[in-house]
Design an enzyme around this catalytic site. Sequence first.
Site, PDB file in Angstrom:
ATOM      1  N   HIS A   1      17.070   4.392   7.727  1.00  0.00           N
ATOM      2  CA  HIS A   1      16.025   4.354   8.754  1.00  0.00           C
ATOM      3  C   HIS A   1      16.606   4.714  10.122  1.00  0.00           C
ATOM      4  O   HIS A   1      16.016   5.512  10.861  1.00  0.00           O
ATOM      5  CB  HIS A   1      15.383   2.962   8.778  1.00  0.00           C
TER       6      HIS A   1
ATOM      7  N   ASP B   1       9.392   5.185   8.833  1.00  0.00           N
ATOM      8  CA  ASP B   1       9.017   3.779   8.677  1.00  0.00           C
ATOM      9  C   ASP B   1       8.527   3.484   7.264  1.00  0.00           C
ATOM     10  O   ASP B   1       8.858   2.451   6.679  1.00  0.00           O
ATOM     11  CB  ASP B   1       7.942   3.401   9.700  1.00  0.00           C
TER      12      ASP B   1
END
Length: 147
Positions: free
Chosen positions: A75, A121
């Site tokens: 991420h 996300d």
Amino acid sequence: MYPAHLLVLSAVCVSLLGAANIPPYPLNLINFMEMIRYTIPCDKTWGHYADYGCYCGAGGSGTPVDALDRCCYVHDNCYGVAENKHKCNPKTQSCSYKLTKRTIICYGAAGTCGRIVCDCDRTAALCFGDSEYIGAHKNIDTKRHCQ
């Protein structure tokens, strides 16, 4: 309509107009937290993931300690690509998505900042849901374990 009702309605409208000027900073974090809550076990909150391993939370260094920490590592790198290659600001970028049937669908044209950030996300949230949470990796000594 009674004058009192008009007064209340006017106050609500003015309040909403004022709220439109609030900076979007928390919006993406709220979106990301909502995605995480949708994919993780019920006994956890997004806060369990805020200071986990070497990469979940602010910053990051070293080798991820487990699969869940690798989700955060990926991420972080995804956000880095969004910032450096696409000139997006992931922390303030709003995005459009839908939570449905145990998955997350991102909307928007491919290559747009909203879609890029949503995909970062979404991937992380789904990864969190698929990874084991090991309590011993919460609040670890990063100076010792993350070199």
